[in-house]
Design a protein around this motif. Structure first.
Motif, mmCIF file in Angstrom:
data_model
loop_
_atom_site.group_PDB
_atom_site.id
_atom_site.type_symbol
_atom_site.label_atom_id
_atom_site.label_comp_id
_atom_site.label_asym_id
_atom_site.label_seq_id
_atom_site.Cartn_x
_atom_site.Cartn_y
_atom_site.Cartn_z
ATOM 1 N N LYS A 186 0.815 -1.221 0.000
ATOM 2 C CA LYS A 186 0.000 0.000 0.000
ATOM 3 C C LYS A 186 0.845 1.267 0.000
ATOM 4 C CE LYS A 186 -2.203 -1.474 3.632
ATOM 5 N NZ LYS A 186 -3.078 -1.906 4.703
ATOM 6 N N GLY A 187 0.228 2.345 -0.434
ATOM 7 C CA GLY A 187 0.797 3.679 -0.294
ATOM 8 C C GLY A 187 -0.309 4.588 0.191
ATOM 9 N N ARG B 168 -6.488 8.445 1.990
ATOM 10 C CA ARG B 168 -6.589 7.007 2.278
ATOM 11 C C ARG B 168 -5.373 6.247 1.771
ATOM 12 N NH1 ARG B 168 -12.490 5.892 0.295
ATOM 13 N NH2 ARG B 168 -13.617 7.111 1.855
ATOM 14 N N ASN B 169 -5.273 5.017 2.263
ATOM 15 C CA ASN B 169 -4.267 4.118 1.713
ATOM 16 C C ASN B 169 -4.780 3.558 0.392
ATOM 17 O OD1 ASN B 169 -2.609 4.530 3.868
ATOM 18 N ND2 ASN B 169 -3.299 2.713 4.979
#
Ligand code: PLP
Length: 410
Positions: free
Chosen positions: A268-269, A276-277
């Motif tokens: 994830k980023g 949000r992710n």
């Protein structure tokens, strides 16, 4: 008038390449009759293997028939190749990998250079030094490197310096980067990480929320046990790592171009825009749809053939040929009294200059042994004081190089 991306004018690598060309020119003028041996190149020399040729020929014939013609293929690559990859490179090592996590590409260079498309330019990156310069240059042209300072360092890059004293394995960074590029087996130093060393990097990345970009282009050249072939052999690496693989070196695909990138579903980023992710796999799928095509059907069939029984055998023969070159070179360097690393799990040997000057060793190898090497400056500031010898050469040429080296005392 249109404004250009002036970052392209700042990539300093040209200066090193020009310096190499200039010196080679001078040396060839001074030594006109010299039959010099090129051990400077990272390109392969063996021809394509029969399994690859046969797969290409039969897919060309398929394409000529109405019933079997293939137009535009899936953006992520054909399922037949993705399945072969998942089974052959991951399941076989006990690694769980889903087909949706694999993106077939035209090789590692373009994916390594393009991954920045889905990452904000404000990220601070950590890069090994010395290293394959695409890692640096793609970030310079993508406005992520900051400004060029003295010692050829970019202000926004955290240099993970690999020194002789520490076996060319850098310490964990003291300043936290957001993204770290790792590449093992390494080009140019030829060293690898053990399981526990790679585990340290993965744990650091998890604790510090760092994205790891792992280039495993040379995994097929690993000969020792206990050396990870994939970063996903490390527990929890799926949470933080993207892996790049290429058929360029192991199967001689530098003229065909095929490789793949793995982005596990968990990676994830964070998006400032949505607060949000975001899953990187989804973003990369979107990026590929906008900008990219997978390699042709013919090339993907050629890559699939590498996973057949015959293909595996031929890849192994290919790798063994180059690694025999590497071991001959190591023996000759020992006889010549030179210090080096690599050549055991990678087709490169990183030779230390007895005068601490790359250029002096480069010139000495050329004028005394008629061997063309790659000066360390080509791989970044910490390359100074070394040259890289490549095992990707014809074996007869390597034997000749070895006899010249062994006669020479440095
Ligand atoms: C040669 C090399 C590659 C190969 O890239 P392709 O685009 O797949 O040919 C990638 N990474 C490193 C470190 C290399 O030396």
């Amino acid at each position: 008038m249109a404004l250009v991306n002036s970052q392209y004018l700042k990539v300093s690598q040209d200066a090193v390449e020009q310096e190499i060309a200039k010196r080679v020119n001078v040396l060839t003028v001074l030594n006109p009759k010299v039959d010099f041996i090129r051990l400077d190149s990272g390109d392969v020399t063996l021809p394509l293997m029969p399994s690859v040729i046969n797969a290409m020929l039969s897919s060309v014939h398929e394409m000529s028939r109405d019933s079997a013609f293939k137009g535009r293929g899936p953006v992520r690559g054909y399922p037949f190749l993705i399945d072969a990859i998942v089974k052959g490179d991951f399941k076989s090592r006990g690694i769980k990998m889903l087909p949706e996590e694999v993106f077939v590409s035209e090789g590692t260079k373009q994916d390594v250079a393009s991954i920045g498309d889905i990452l904000c330019k404000d990220n601070r990156i950590g890069v090994l030094d010395p290293i394959f310069q695409t890692y640096i240059e793609s970030n310079v042209v993508g406005y992520r490197a900051g400004i060029l300072e003295k010692n050829r360092h970019w202000s926004n890059i955290v240099y993970l310096t690999a020194t002789h004293e520490k076996g060319f394995i850098p310490d964990l960074p003291t300043e936290r980067p957001d993204i770290i590029f790792l590449s093992y087996p390494n080009d140019p130093t030829g060293v690898t990480l053990t399981m526990s060393e790679l585990e340290r990097w993965v744990n650091y990345a998890i604790e510090n929320k760092v994205l790891v970009l792992f280039d495993a282009t040379y995994e097929a050249f690993i000969s020792e046990s206990g050396v990870p072939h994939s970063i996903y052999e490390i527990k929890n690496a799926r949470k933080v790592a993207i892996e790049f693989r290429s058929f360029s070196k192991s199967a001689g695909f530098t003229g065909l171009h095929c490789g793949y990138t793995v982005i596990p579903k968990e990676v994830k980023g964070y998006s400032i825009y949505s607060g949000r992710n975001v899953f990187l796999n989804d973003l990369w799928q979107r990026r590929q749809t906008i900008k990219n095509n997978a390699p042709s059907y013919i090339i993907q069939r050629a890559a699939e053939a590498l996973y057949s029984e015959q293909g595996r055998r031929e890849v192994k023969q290919n790798v063994d040929y180059y690694m025999t070159n590497a071991s001959m070179l190591r023996a000759a360097l020992d006889a010549a009294g030179l210090t080096y690393s690599g050549g055991v799990n990678a087709p490169y040997i990183w030779v230390r200059s007895p005068w601490n000057s790359s250029w002096k060793l480069f010139e000495s190898l050329f004028s005394s042994c008629r061997i063309l090497s790659s000066p360390g400056e080509r791989f970044g500031p910490s390359g100074e004081g070394y040259v890289r010898l490549s095992a990707f050469a014809n074996q007869n040429q390597v034997m000749l190089a070895c006899s010249r080296l062994a006669e020479f005392k440095f």
